[in-house]
Write an enzyme that holds these catalytic residues in place. Structure first.
Site, PDB file in Angstrom:
ATOM      1  N   SER A 228       0.839  -1.196   0.000  1.00 22.42           N
ATOM      2  CA  SER A 228       0.000   0.000   0.000  1.00 22.42           C
ATOM      3  C   SER A 228       0.875   1.248   0.000  1.00 22.42           C
ATOM      4  CB  SER A 228      -0.948  -0.066   1.195  1.00 22.42           C
ATOM      5  OG  SER A 228      -2.082   0.690   0.938  1.00 22.42           O
ATOM      6  N   HIS A 359      -7.144  -6.065   1.396  1.00 24.55           N
ATOM      7  CA  HIS A 359      -5.978  -5.228   1.095  1.00 24.55           C
ATOM      8  C   HIS A 359      -4.809  -5.616   2.011  1.00 24.55           C
ATOM      9  CE1 HIS A 359      -3.696  -1.810  -0.175  1.00 24.55           C
ATOM     10  NE2 HIS A 359      -3.971  -1.031   0.853  1.00 24.55           N
TER      11      HIS A 359
HETATM   12  C1  MCU Z   1      -2.769   2.098  -1.637  1.00 23.14           C
HETATM   13  O1  MCU Z   1      -2.201   2.920  -0.643  1.00 23.14           O
HETATM   14  C2  MCU Z   1      -2.987   3.779   0.153  1.00 23.14           C
HETATM   15  C3  MCU Z   1      -3.960   4.582  -0.655  1.00 23.14           C
HETATM   16  O2  MCU Z   1      -3.252   5.361  -1.614  1.00 23.14           O
HETATM   17  C4  MCU Z   1      -4.726   5.510   0.272  1.00 23.14           C
HETATM   18  O3  MCU Z   1      -5.733   6.226  -0.418  1.00 23.14           O
HETATM   19  C5  MCU Z   1      -5.363   4.786   1.412  1.00 23.14           C
HETATM   20  O4  MCU Z   1      -5.812   5.727   2.355  1.00 23.14           O
HETATM   21  O5  MCU Z   1      -4.394   4.013   2.070  1.00 23.14           O
HETATM   22  C6  MCU Z   1      -3.722   3.058   1.289  1.00 23.14           C
HETATM   23  C7  MCU Z   1      -2.826   2.418   2.294  1.00 23.14           C
HETATM   24  O6  MCU Z   1      -1.704   2.816   2.490  1.00 23.14           O
HETATM   25  O7  MCU Z   1      -3.403   1.495   3.062  1.00 23.14           O
HETATM   26  C8  MCU Z   1      -2.681   0.947   4.119  1.00 23.14           C
END
Ligand code: MCU
Length: 432
Positions: A228, A359
């Site tokens: 992420s 996720h």
């Molecule tokens: C995919 O990474 C991020 C995403 O860009 C954000 O919009 C969200 O808030 O958080 C994701 C993340 O880091 O989840 C742990």
């Protein structure tokens, strides 16, 4: 989960087979591992600094800013430097050159890093967890702890370096008051974004490993991963340090591997304006491009290309639209063309055909390719996964995104252009 039964399995054709043949014949002469001994082999290149005309398609990785096309593998060093500098100027912000002084320690349980540059100092640390057996070990730097299958990494024979990148670049600050070990040195008003600050932190960890004498951790066998937002960071860290032997971003989304030009066309994906404003991940300069990705001089397929010919395993989740996995596949397919041109097509793998939509889940599908990648790129044994397994629900089509062809770069000296490399690093060449 619907639609995945027919997920496309796209084996890499032509160039990958060529790479294997070339590699087999070169195996005796090549080092087992293909990372460089220096952070940036193109640091001495005199490269163009203009931004080319707006382009709604992915820019040609093989055409220099002066309009000439590269033709040799040696040319790539300075073309890569051009891409690097344009990406710093417009997407991530500048990564400062290696600081004047980096000191620190590596033990079986921790790494400390002390940096001095421009008259300022800062420190940070990371924890170490060794696998069983006797060292020295290769290591995987895990950014942020999320989503990494540390059990598989250790079972494959690599140590884990647990690095909390927010100690180097803190989240939750305004762009005008950035905080953390990077910004203590380069200023809270630095225009460099958090991802590049994190990448700088990874590079300073590698500095300390290189200087440590290699008793605990090997200097030429470091990988990086994260999921992420930390996948975005792992992607940038691997792209901007040629000492990183294996780069494994997981579900990195918008601001990570996803092609910027493709995101506005992918329904439900995180908009560029959101990735820019949610946290100061990207550099301040990217604010001019959130509504105009066609104006960017680079796109993320070229950031993938910056990793070539080193190992890459890009992992994505097709079930969460916000992650923009289709745009990620476009960038991976485009970046794979750089690997092919360098005769290293088998060194990049991509896998988004997974069942669980959670996720940052640890996934059974990624276990084997992860293990193979560590063995190949960090231990120098076995074969790379050499697979593009793209979920059919989020399969991008590279031919819709390019009007350039992929050259077969030849060996021999540099050709044309105005660029001159002054590399002092170990030549990387093709895979073994
Ligand atoms: C995919 O990474 C991020 C995403 O860009 C954000 O919009 C969200 O808030 O958080 C994701 C993340 O880091 O989840 C742990």
């Amino acid at each position: 989960v619907a639609g995945l039964a027919s997920a496309a399995l796209v084996p890499q054709a032509g160039a990958a087979a060529t790479a294997r043949t070339t590699a087999a014949s070169a195996a005796a002469a090549s080092p087992a591992l293909i990372a460089s001994s220096v952070e940036d082999e193109g640091a001495g290149c005199a490269v163009g600094s203009n931004n080319p005309a707006s382009n709604s398609l992915l820019p040609d990785p093989f055409t220099r800013l002066d309009g000439t096309r590269i033709s040799t593998v040696a040319d790539w060093t300075c073309r890569r430097e051009e891409i690097k500098q344009r990406a710093e100027a417009t997407v991530y912000g500048k990564k400062p050159a290696k600081p004047a002084t980096v000191t620190g320690t590596v033990t079986s349980s921790s790494i400390t890093v002390n940096v001095s540059d421009q008259g300022r100092s800062s420190s940070f640390s990371a924890s170490v967890s060794l696998p069983s057996g006797s060292g020295p070990f290769p290591a995987v730097i895990v950014l942020g702890g999320l989503g990494a299958d540390t059990a598989t990494i250790k079972a494959a024979g690599a140590a884990i370096i647990n690095f909390d990148p927010t100690t180097v670049g803190k989240e939750g600050t305004p762009r005008t008051n950035k905080q953390g070990a990077f910004y203590s040195i380069y200023g809270s008003n630095s225009t460099t974004g958090l991802l590049m600050a994190w990448s700088w932190g990874v590079s300073r960890i590698v500095d300390v490993i290189q200087q440590s004498g290699g008793n605990v951790l090997k200097a030429d066998a470091t990988g990086v991963t994260g999921c992420s937002r930390y996948g975005k960071g792992a992607f940038v860290a691997g792209a901007f340090d040629q000492r990183i032997a294996l780069t494994m971003p997981i579900e990195s989304g918008s601001g990570g591997t996803d092609a910027f030009r493709s995101i506005p066309q992918e329904s439900g994906s995180q908009p560029l304006s959101s990735a820019y404003s949610e946290q100061p991940w990207l550099g301040d300069a990217f604010g001019s491009y959130t509504g105009n990705p066609a104006g960017l001089p680079v796109d993320t397929h070229e950031i993938v290309g910056m990793i070539a010919p080193r190992g890459a395993l890009i992992m994505e989740n097709p079930h969460v639209d916000w992650l923009g996995a289709k745009s990620g596949s476009v960038a991976a397919l485009g970046g794979a063309e750089v690997y092919k041109a360098l005769g290293a097509g088998s060194n990049i793998s991509y896998w988004s055909d997974v069942a669980d939509g959670t996720h940052c889940a640890v996934r059974p599908e990624w276990k084997a390719p992860l293990q193979q990648s560590i063995q190949k790129f960090l231990l120098g044994t076995g074969n790379p996964p050499n697979v593009f397994r793209i979920a059919s629900s989020k399969a991008g089509n590279l031919s819709q995104w390019r009007n350039w062809t992929t050259p077969t770069l030849t060996s021999g000296g540099t050709s044309g252009g105005t660029t001159t490399g002054t590399s002092t690093g170990t030549s990387t060449g093709t895979s073994s």
